[in-house]
Motif scaffolding. Sequence first.
Motif, PDB file in Angstrom:
ATOM      1  N   TYR A   1       0.921  -1.325  -0.054  1.00  0.00           N
ATOM      2  CA  TYR A   1      -0.050   0.042  -0.152  1.00  0.00           C
ATOM      3  C   TYR A   1       0.942   1.290  -0.019  1.00  0.00           C
ATOM      4  O   TYR A   1       0.507   2.228  -0.711  1.00  0.00           O
ATOM      5  CB  TYR A   1      -1.089   0.100   1.142  1.00  0.00           C
ATOM      6  N   ASP A   2       1.817   1.117   1.062  1.00  0.00           N
ATOM      7  CA  ASP A   2       2.784   2.412   1.048  1.00  0.00           C
ATOM      8  C   ASP A   2       3.534   2.736  -0.255  1.00  0.00           C
ATOM      9  O   ASP A   2       3.472   3.892  -0.831  1.00  0.00           O
ATOM     10  CB  ASP A   2       3.787   2.368   1.894  1.00  0.00           C
TER      11      ASP A   2
ATOM     12  N   GLN B   1       2.236   2.127  -3.426  1.00  0.00           N
ATOM     13  CA  GLN B   1       1.363   2.611  -4.124  1.00  0.00           C
ATOM     14  C   GLN B   1       0.902   4.049  -4.062  1.00  0.00           C
ATOM     15  O   GLN B   1       0.948   4.939  -4.880  1.00  0.00           O
ATOM     16  CB  GLN B   1      -0.219   1.937  -3.785  1.00  0.00           C
ATOM     17  N   GLU B   2       0.942   4.225  -2.808  1.00  0.00           N
ATOM     18  CA  GLU B   2       0.710   5.758  -2.190  1.00  0.00           C
ATOM     19  C   GLU B   2       1.932   6.564  -2.731  1.00  0.00           C
ATOM     20  O   GLU B   2       1.801   7.660  -3.206  1.00  0.00           O
ATOM     21  CB  GLU B   2       0.912   5.929  -0.761  1.00  0.00           C
ATOM     22  N   LEU B   3       3.307   6.201  -2.619  1.00  0.00           N
ATOM     23  CA  LEU B   3       4.376   6.800  -3.223  1.00  0.00           C
ATOM     24  C   LEU B   3       4.150   7.133  -4.714  1.00  0.00           C
ATOM     25  O   LEU B   3       4.469   8.321  -5.362  1.00  0.00           O
ATOM     26  CB  LEU B   3       5.811   5.965  -2.656  1.00  0.00           C
ATOM     27  N   TYR B   4       3.855   6.299  -5.421  1.00  0.00           N
ATOM     28  CA  TYR B   4       3.564   6.022  -6.824  1.00  0.00           C
ATOM     29  C   TYR B   4       2.692   7.465  -7.122  1.00  0.00           C
ATOM     30  O   TYR B   4       2.855   8.091  -8.037  1.00  0.00           O
ATOM     31  CB  TYR B   4       2.949   4.855  -7.463  1.00  0.00           C
ATOM     32  N   GLN B   5       1.649   7.561  -6.420  1.00  0.00           N
ATOM     33  CA  GLN B   5       0.588   8.329  -6.385  1.00  0.00           C
ATOM     34  C   GLN B   5       1.270   9.760  -6.101  1.00  0.00           C
ATOM     35  O   GLN B   5       0.895  10.723  -7.010  1.00  0.00           O
ATOM     36  CB  GLN B   5      -0.636   8.187  -5.496  1.00  0.00           C
ATOM     37  N   ILE B   6       1.984   9.967  -5.246  1.00  0.00           N
ATOM     38  CA  ILE B   6       2.432  11.336  -4.875  1.00  0.00           C
ATOM     39  C   ILE B   6       3.498  11.659  -6.093  1.00  0.00           C
ATOM     40  O   ILE B   6       3.428  12.694  -6.417  1.00  0.00           O
ATOM     41  CB  ILE B   6       3.364  11.194  -3.431  1.00  0.00           C
TER      42      ILE B   6
ATOM     43  N   GLN C   1       1.551  13.015  -9.104  1.00  0.00           N
ATOM     44  CA  GLN C   1       0.999  14.440  -8.843  1.00  0.00           C
ATOM     45  C   GLN C   1       2.320  15.182  -8.983  1.00  0.00           C
ATOM     46  O   GLN C   1       2.120  16.216  -9.394  1.00  0.00           O
ATOM     47  CB  GLN C   1       0.320  14.224  -7.382  1.00  0.00           C
TER      48      GLN C   1
ATOM     49  N   ASN D   1      -5.077   3.001 -10.693  1.00  0.00           N
ATOM     50  CA  ASN D   1      -5.421   2.950  -9.419  1.00  0.00           C
ATOM     51  C   ASN D   1      -4.168   3.184  -8.245  1.00  0.00           C
ATOM     52  O   ASN D   1      -4.100   3.570  -7.321  1.00  0.00           O
ATOM     53  CB  ASN D   1      -5.914   1.439  -9.243  1.00  0.00           C
ATOM     54  N   PHE D   2      -3.107   2.616  -9.024  1.00  0.00           N
ATOM     55  CA  PHE D   2      -2.127   2.819  -7.977  1.00  0.00           C
ATOM     56  C   PHE D   2      -1.132   4.090  -8.426  1.00  0.00           C
ATOM     57  O   PHE D   2      -0.224   4.425  -7.510  1.00  0.00           O
ATOM     58  CB  PHE D   2      -1.022   1.410  -8.038  1.00  0.00           C
TER      59      PHE D   2
ATOM     60  N   GLY E   1      -2.751   6.792  -9.445  1.00  0.00           N
ATOM     61  CA  GLY E   1      -3.720   7.791  -9.238  1.00  0.00           C
ATOM     62  C   GLY E   1      -3.672   8.526 -10.407  1.00  0.00           C
ATOM     63  O   GLY E   1      -2.835   8.234 -11.598  1.00  0.00           O
TER      64      GLY E   1
END
Length: 767
Positions: free
Chosen positions: A634-635, A637-642, A645, A715-716, A718
């Motif tokens: 999950y973390d 995925q979040e990093l990819y998203q950040i 962005q 999804n991962f 964003g």
Amino acid sequence: MTPQTPSSSGSDETKVPPKSAEERLMVAVRIRPLKSDEPQRALYAASKKSVVIEDDTDKNDVLRHKRGADKQYTFDVVFSENTSQEEVYDVTTSSLVKDVLNGYNATVFAYGATGAGKTYTMVGDPSAPGIMVRALNDLFNAVKDKQDQYSVTMSYLELYNEQIRDLLNPSSGYLELREDSRGRNIQVAGLSEISTTSTNEVMLLLQKGNKARTVEPTAINKTSSRSHALLSVTVKHTIPIDKKNHLRMRIKQGRLFMIDLAGSERANKTKSRGKRLQEGAHINRSLLALGNCINALSEGARYVNFRDSKLTRLLKEALSGNCRTVMIAHVSPSLTQKEESRNTLIYADRANNISNKVERNIYDVSYHVTQYQTVINELKNEISRLQTKMSEERPRSAAPVRMNTTERNKEVRLLREQIVDTFKEQMKLRRKLMEIDSHLLGLGMDAERQHLVISHWESRNNKLYKNNINQSRAQTQQTLRRKMKIGEGFRSADNIGHETADEGSDGEIEGESAVQQAWGELADIEREQERWSELRTLIEQKLEDCRQRGVALEDKLPDILSSDDEREILALMCRVHELEADKMALQSERLVRQHELRRRDLVILRYDRQRQLCEEIITRQRQLMEENKLKLPYDLQELYQIYQQEIHAATYADYSVSPIISPDKLPPISKIYSDPIFRKSVSTADLSGTDGTPPSSADSDDLTTNNSNFNNVDNFMGHPVSRPGLSMRLPPLQPPSPPRTSKHIENAFDQNLRRAISEDSIATSKD
Ligand SMILES: Nc1ncnc2c1ncn2[C@@H]1O[C@H](COP(=O)(O)OP(=O)(O)OP(=O)(O)O)[C@@H](O)[C@H]1O
């Protein structure tokens, strides 16, 4: 209150402090001894950090006495009446001297009412020298044996009735305070900056300056200074970066201001009349402006008005800029001066809240920028010399009497022309020298470029390189030279680095021929460097001869000129020198800026390389994950998203200034779309809505096989961030391209680096 003395970085050059640090102004208070005609005391040092003003209400009146208690103030340090000059210097200023030698700016200023002991602290007397003498002494002792590395210049001015006078050359009249349109870079035009390395000479200069200062007796102080005095010492430490050819320099420049302010006064107490009264008004006005600045700064005001007086304009850097500052507030213990002492303590207390951003002044410059500075300093020295000549009273020579007016005029004209011609020739030779230096700098950069190619090759082919650079380099060099000599092609060379380089691969052949060429070019460059260095020596000799001729001609002046003529000519020459110095200063400033821009370009290139490598790594890792159908934590995925962005935000920002980057360009990380594994199932239509909307997660559901949620890019990663006014479309698919390896990226980087270096050398040689 914890004392936060200006920390000294000592002489340890390896300790590099944080780039800029917030530092509080250090406030010290010094109490002078009571005088014989001052029977009653109102103030004393309660400890090494606190001072008490006694309450003077009637001690028998219990009620009133209770109300008005003694008032205690706490500071970084409090010096009681019997503190020696040495101790005051050691605690407040000796560490600043070390800081200045290490490239920091520092200021120590004495503040307080008239007669409170400011001049005693700053200047002192022969039996008890003050801060100025001690600081200069320490500075000169520190650089005594390193005169080739250090240059020290000093200036000394007084601010009297809002007019600036040069204390080292008092006859030069009032000087102008100049600053740029944003109120920065404050300079005093025409102020003599005397460069010297002799302690004796500097002490004589200081004495001369102190004698020239405006001092008058008042009822409070027999030797009251009627002006603010600012002594400035600049220490420049030049260290060659490239020890071999001295073409690039690192400069550490520190400046120490030592300021003896005039004392605030009350006209009725000083019994000032007429001129004294006017002086007092000026002194008070400038001190009031200083007090206002201290108030505003201590309250953290966003706007501080330094423009109210010349004093505050001169002190701006010390109070709000890049400077370590120490304020020594002076108070008299006498009851008669109680109100003045109280005011001083109140301001000192406020000053305690002021802090400055302090950073070391270190910059790398190419040699010829420092050359400009040398020429400017030489011109300034000549100006000072001529100005001193002008102020000297010369005995009239007999020659003008012997000659008639026509003869004398002819002779004067001839001499003037000769002097001007020699000056012109000197300037021509100086410029020639700078051109040669510029060319040598270009050659140095060329050599650096070749070394870059060689060391790049070495690092790729020789593992020893990292462990033992010199040995490895010498080894490679030897082998390559041997091969070049016997005419062996690199294609047929043994594996020189004894490493696993891909013999026969295209990249290797390319690399080898490049390194062969680099060695060849390096040899040519070295020959060129020798030739130009010889030429430089020749021009230097010519310049010295020309300078000597100029001095000899100037020495003839007294024999031929009457005092007025001489002064006129000298004034003219000063002006010419001044203009040349100004011109040079502008040129060198421009060069420094250009240099800084080019340096930043190189830094950006390096960051770009790092970024590209990161993208490469991420993309490859993602590819592996896709191939092996790994579940993303999950973390991550979040990093990819950040990251996604961030990339979109940057693209958005760049788009507004750069037409090259399109807002709908997929961030490099999304290169995954073009990877074969995706191409199988993704079409342009899948990814990009025809209406320009970003694809929904549903649109890309086909992408998934098993772990639909985790493999769905949107999804991962964003959704791309959409911005008003910008249509965020995903780009059409790129045709399949071979994956960019880090080697490709490096090559592109090296090309850019080389371009930047060669642009640098072109620009510098043009300059
Ligand atoms: N710490 C001290 N020890 C001995 N004498 C002192 C001390 N401080 C001041 N004095 C003496 O007090 C007198 C006044 O001092 P000083 O001239 O330094 O005052 P000032 O603050 O500079 O005054 P002004 O603002 O009027 O110039 C001088 O005679 C000086 O020698």
